[in-house]
Design a protein around this motif. Structure first.
Motif, mmCIF file in Angstrom:
data_model
loop_
_atom_site.group_PDB
_atom_site.id
_atom_site.type_symbol
_atom_site.label_atom_id
_atom_site.label_comp_id
_atom_site.label_asym_id
_atom_site.label_seq_id
_atom_site.Cartn_x
_atom_site.Cartn_y
_atom_site.Cartn_z
ATOM 1 N N GLU A 175 -4.976 1.061 -11.405
ATOM 2 C CA GLU A 175 -3.814 0.195 -10.929
ATOM 3 C C GLU A 175 -3.138 0.768 -9.508
ATOM 4 O OE1 GLU A 175 0.629 -0.882 -12.942
ATOM 5 O OE2 GLU A 175 -1.264 -0.446 -14.082
ATOM 6 N N ASP A 207 -4.979 2.369 -7.328
ATOM 7 C CA ASP A 207 -5.862 1.942 -6.282
ATOM 8 C C ASP A 207 -5.788 0.571 -5.857
ATOM 9 O OD1 ASP A 207 -6.885 4.571 -6.084
ATOM 10 O OD2 ASP A 207 -8.823 3.827 -7.165
ATOM 11 N N GLN A 208 -4.919 -0.279 -6.580
ATOM 12 C CA GLN A 208 -4.784 -1.539 -5.969
ATOM 13 C C GLN A 208 -3.794 -1.613 -4.994
ATOM 14 O OE1 GLN A 208 -3.845 -3.914 -9.577
ATOM 15 N NE2 GLN A 208 -5.815 -3.923 -10.290
#
Length: 92
Positions: free
Chosen positions: A11, A13-14
């Motif tokens: 999450e 890294d999004q």
């Protein structure tokens, strides 16, 4: 500023591209000396070049990781006395 991720890495890294753009802007403005992710990836470190903790907190509140609730930051003061950064001088 030392961050701790509050959500799973996938999450976090999004929003990484947005976060890296934020850090790049800090660098361009002369407010960040260096930054990077911790290993293992549980957070990161941004070494800011500011005068007060209040200024650091104001800047970091704009980090997409903070805005999106993905990370929290702790301010840790530091006086450079040795090593590669010992001669560091503020650019701006």
């Amino acid at each position: 500023m030392i961050s701790t991720y509050q959500k799973p890495l996938a999450e976090v890294d999004q929003a990484r591209e947005q976060h890296l753009a934020f850090v790049a802007d800090l660098e361009q403005r002369g407010l960040s000396v260096t930054a990077g992710r911790q290993e293992p990836p549980v957070g990161g470190i941004i070494l800011l070049d500011v005068d007060t903790e209040a200024e650091a907190q104001e800047l970091i509140a704009q980090d997409p990781y903070v805005v999106q609730g993905l990370a929290t930051y702790a301010a840790v003061g530091w006086q450079i006395s040795r090593g590669a950064l010992a001669g560091y001088q503020r650019k701006y």
